[in-house]
Design a protein around this motif. Structure first.
Motif, PDB file in Angstrom:
ATOM      1  N   PRO A   1       0.828  -1.212   0.000  1.00 42.03           N
ATOM      2  CA  PRO A   1       0.000   0.000   0.000  1.00 42.03           C
ATOM      3  C   PRO A   1       0.860   1.259   0.000  1.00 42.03           C
ATOM      4  CG  PRO A   1       0.114  -0.916   2.202  1.00 42.03           C
ATOM      5  CD  PRO A   1       0.832  -1.875   1.314  1.00 42.03           C
ATOM      6  N   LEU A   2       0.334   2.319  -0.582  1.00 40.16           N
ATOM      7  CA  LEU A   2       1.029   3.598  -0.653  1.00 40.16           C
ATOM      8  C   LEU A   2       1.231   4.159   0.753  1.00 40.16           C
ATOM      9  CD1 LEU A   2       2.065   5.679  -2.744  1.00 40.16           C
ATOM     10  CD2 LEU A   2      -0.166   6.784  -2.585  1.00 40.16           C
ATOM     11  N   THR A   3       2.383   4.769   0.987  1.00 44.75           N
ATOM     12  CA  THR A   3       2.681   5.381   2.283  1.00 44.75           C
ATOM     13  C   THR A   3       3.030   6.853   2.102  1.00 44.75           C
ATOM     14  OG1 THR A   3       5.048   4.849   2.169  1.00 44.75           O
ATOM     15  CG2 THR A   3       3.587   3.188   3.157  1.00 44.75           C
ATOM     16  N   ASP A   4       2.935   7.602   3.187  1.00 44.10           N
ATOM     17  CA  ASP A   4       3.290   9.026   3.137  1.00 44.10           C
ATOM     18  C   ASP A   4       4.755   9.208   2.756  1.00 44.10           C
ATOM     19  OD1 ASP A   4       0.761   9.981   3.813  1.00 44.10           O
ATOM     20  OD2 ASP A   4       1.156   9.869   5.958  1.00 44.10           O
ATOM     21  N   SER A   5       5.624   8.342   3.283  1.00 39.70           N
ATOM     22  CA  SER A   5       7.049   8.481   2.977  1.00 39.70           C
ATOM     23  C   SER A   5       7.309   8.238   1.497  1.00 39.70           C
ATOM     24  CB  SER A   5       7.877   7.509   3.828  1.00 39.70           C
ATOM     25  OG  SER A   5       7.495   6.164   3.583  1.00 39.70           O
ATOM     26  N   ALA A   6       6.571   7.302   0.887  1.00 42.67           N
ATOM     27  CA  ALA A   6       6.748   7.044  -0.553  1.00 42.67           C
ATOM     28  C   ALA A   6       6.315   8.254  -1.364  1.00 42.67           C
ATOM     29  CB  ALA A   6       5.945   5.813  -0.961  1.00 42.67           C
ATOM     30  N   ILE A   7       5.217   8.899  -0.951  1.00 46.75           N
ATOM     31  CA  ILE A   7       4.766  10.106  -1.647  1.00 46.75           C
ATOM     32  C   ILE A   7       5.807  11.204  -1.539  1.00 46.75           C
ATOM     33  CG2 ILE A   7       3.051  11.949  -1.625  1.00 46.75           C
ATOM     34  CD1 ILE A   7       0.991   9.897  -0.740  1.00 46.75           C
ATOM     35  N   LEU A   8       6.375  11.383  -0.357  1.00 41.84           N
ATOM     36  CA  LEU A   8       7.381  12.428  -0.167  1.00 41.84           C
ATOM     37  C   LEU A   8       8.612  12.166  -1.017  1.00 41.84           C
ATOM     38  CD1 LEU A   8       7.081  12.976   3.696  1.00 41.84           C
ATOM     39  CD2 LEU A   8       6.374  14.547   1.870  1.00 41.84           C
ATOM     40  N   ARG A   9       8.998  10.893  -1.162  1.00 43.27           N
ATOM     41  CA  ARG A   9      10.148  10.571  -2.012  1.00 43.27           C
ATOM     42  C   ARG A   9       9.855  10.932  -3.470  1.00 43.27           C
ATOM     43  NH1 ARG A   9      10.526   5.926   1.240  1.00 43.27           N
ATOM     44  NH2 ARG A   9       9.543   4.615  -0.354  1.00 43.27           N
ATOM     45  N   LEU A  10       8.626  10.645  -3.917  1.00 47.70           N
ATOM     46  CA  LEU A  10       8.261  10.988  -5.287  1.00 47.70           C
ATOM     47  C   LEU A  10       8.272  12.497  -5.488  1.00 47.70           C
ATOM     48  CD1 LEU A  10       5.346   8.501  -6.027  1.00 47.70           C
ATOM     49  CD2 LEU A  10       7.656   8.440  -6.968  1.00 47.70           C
ATOM     50  N   LEU A  11       7.748  13.238  -4.520  1.00 50.76           N
ATOM     51  CA  LEU A  11       7.750  14.701  -4.634  1.00 50.76           C
ATOM     52  C   LEU A  11       9.171  15.240  -4.645  1.00 50.76           C
ATOM     53  CD1 LEU A  11       4.793  15.705  -2.271  1.00 50.76           C
ATOM     54  CD2 LEU A  11       4.811  15.551  -4.770  1.00 50.76           C
ATOM     55  N   GLY A  12      10.055  14.589  -3.869  1.00 54.07           N
ATOM     56  CA  GLY A  12      11.452  15.008  -3.881  1.00 54.07           C
ATOM     57  C   GLY A  12      12.089  14.807  -5.243  1.00 54.07           C
ATOM     58  N   LYS A  13      11.749  13.697  -5.896  1.00 55.83           N
ATOM     59  CA  LYS A  13      12.289  13.443  -7.230  1.00 55.83           C
ATOM     60  C   LYS A  13      11.751  14.455  -8.237  1.00 55.83           C
ATOM     61  CE  LYS A  13      12.977   8.465  -6.711  1.00 55.83           C
ATOM     62  NZ  LYS A  13      12.627   7.127  -7.212  1.00 55.83           N
ATOM     63  N   LEU A  14      10.480  14.806  -8.095  1.00 58.70           N
ATOM     64  CA  LEU A  14       9.924  15.823  -8.985  1.00 58.70           C
ATOM     65  C   LEU A  14      10.603  17.160  -8.757  1.00 58.70           C
ATOM     66  CD1 LEU A  14       6.077  15.151  -8.855  1.00 58.70           C
ATOM     67  CD2 LEU A  14       7.586  14.804 -10.807  1.00 58.70           C
ATOM     68  N   SER A  15      10.876  17.493  -7.497  1.00 61.33           N
ATOM     69  CA  SER A  15      11.422  18.802  -7.172  1.00 61.33           C
ATOM     70  C   SER A  15      12.847  18.972  -7.657  1.00 61.33           C
ATOM     71  CB  SER A  15      11.391  19.024  -5.651  1.00 61.33           C
ATOM     72  OG  SER A  15      10.072  19.037  -5.173  1.00 61.33           O
TER      73      SER A  15
END
Length: 411
Positions: A128-142
């Motif tokens: 399942p998706l986690t908050d930490s996984a979302i933050l890692r994806l946002l970091g890659k986008l940034s």
């Protein structure tokens, strides 16, 4: 990212549009809720691949972009693998993260396929998706490539790139590298960005291939090298001694005058060859091995540090290590990022480290994005870490501040 954005390393989550593609309503609802909780402005969902492609057509018709696609692999009808093929046929440039409950090995294979399609793949997220996984994806986008603002119907041209170089639109970001034993910063890698006045900030993956072996290859390299050397010289004047890594292209490796040109430029900036690391991707060595062997050997004789980048992804890795005078091995992120969860990836990292040690080479673990990645790479004996857990790419002037913050971090 719009042209008005002041810094490609900062993205406002509220400005992002994310498309979640999954056949299970529960998964779509959970992902949507978690993404909105992180401040994502627009979250759209699709229950199959065909609908997702239609959604992209609708966005394109409205001159809108999808900033991130979360793509499930195992769906009835058009599965995620087929979607990737259709996206490649469209020359789709938006960031994609694979989103699945399949095994890590299957996910890694799918990621490799996506990269073979030249898609902008950020990696994979396990369910399942986690908050930490979302933050890692946002970091890659940034910190990574810019948002997908390039219209596929209006591809970049070599003439456009030459104008961009001439007008000073190419700039560098730097991503720190730190020792895994002492945590001390030891160097940075220069990463190119194109700040286009109409298209926004364009990541290197969109324009570096355009320059390879063309008229833009040499002026682009000169622009990147010049900025990298100026940054390194400025830091040195402030008492900050770090190695600067710069990537060499296929065109560079066929220019027999390259060693003297780089040596002169380094000297003109008050630096020494030992201050510079020149990185070469494995696949580029097979273009013209005779010329590449001469160029790299002469660079080594002049005192430059040579690194083989993305180790393990080329066609003849062991032959390259035997033939060329490398002293640094950069283990590819697709293995490093998987090693904590996947036994096969961990074995590849471990065997690469052992091989490097026997050859007297330093190892750099690319793609360190979490504490788990760091601990696993350290356990396998990697010498140097590079990745978003350490730092996203920074503007050169931000590096001293980052160093001060890094040295006080407790994680």
């Amino acid at each position: 990212m719009s042209a008005a954005d002041p810094d490609p390393a900062v993205i406002d989550p509220a400005s992002l549009r994310v498309l979640v593609v999954d056949d299970m309503k529960l998964m779509r609802d959970m992902a949507s809720a978690m993404l909105r909780a992180q401040g994502i402005g627009i979250v759209e969902t699709c229950d199959d691949g065909a609908t997702a492609l239609q959604a992209l057509d609708r966005l394109d018709a409205a001159s809108l972009v999808c900033d991130l696609m979360l793509l499930d692999l195992n769906m009835p009808g058009m599965d995620g693998i087929e979607v990737l093929r259709h996206l490649a046929e469209r020359s789709y440039e938006g960031p994609i993260a694979l989103f699945s409950a399949e095994s890590a090995r299957v996910l890694r294979t799918a990621e490799t396929l996506a990269r073979a399609h030249n898609l902008n793949i950020l990696g994979f997220v396990e369910k399942p998706l986690t908050d930490s996984a979302i933050l890692r994806l946002l970091g890659k986008l940034s910190g990574g490539a810019a948002r997908a603002t390039i219209n596929a119907d209006e591809p970049l041209s070599e003439a456009e790139l030459l104008d961009g170089i001439r007008l000073g639109q190419i700039e560098i970001m730097v991503q720190p590298k730190v020792s895994m034993t002492t945590r001390q910063p030891i160097g940075v890698e220069a990463l190119a960005r194109w700040r286009h006045p109409q298209r926004g900030v364009i990541g290197a993956g969109h324009f570096i291939p355009l320059a390879e072996n063309g008229a833009a290859a040499e002026p682009l390299f000169e622009a990147i090298l010049g900025q990298a050397l100026r940054a390194a010289a400025h830091w040195r004047a402030e008492g900050l001694v770090l190695q600067m890594a710069v990537n060499l292209s296929t065109a560079n490796l066929t220019r027999l005058d390259l060693p003297q040109r780089i040596a002169t430029a380094v000297s003109d900036h008050g630096l020494k060859p030992i201050d510079i690391v020149l990185e070469v991707t494995e696949s580029r060595l097979i273009e013209d091995q005779t010329a590449a062997l001469e160029v790299l050997t002469r660079l080594k004789l002049k005192g430059f540090n040579l690194a083989i980048d993305d180790f393990g992804t080329g066609y003849s890795s062991l032959e390259q290590l035997q033939r060329f005078p490398f002293e640094e091995m950069k283990i590819d992120r697709q293995f490093v990022g998987m090693a904590a969860q996947d036994q096969a990836a961990r074995a590849i990292v471990s065997s690469s480290v052992r091989l490097a040690r026997k050859l007297g080479m330093t190892t750099v673990a690319e793609g360190i994005e979490s504490r788990a990645d760091w601990d696993c790479a350290a356990e396998q004996g990697c010498d140097v870490a590079q990745g978003y857990f350490v730092s996203a790419p920074l503007k050169p002037e931000a590096l001293p501040g980052w160093i001060a913050a890094w040295l006080t971090r407790k994680d």
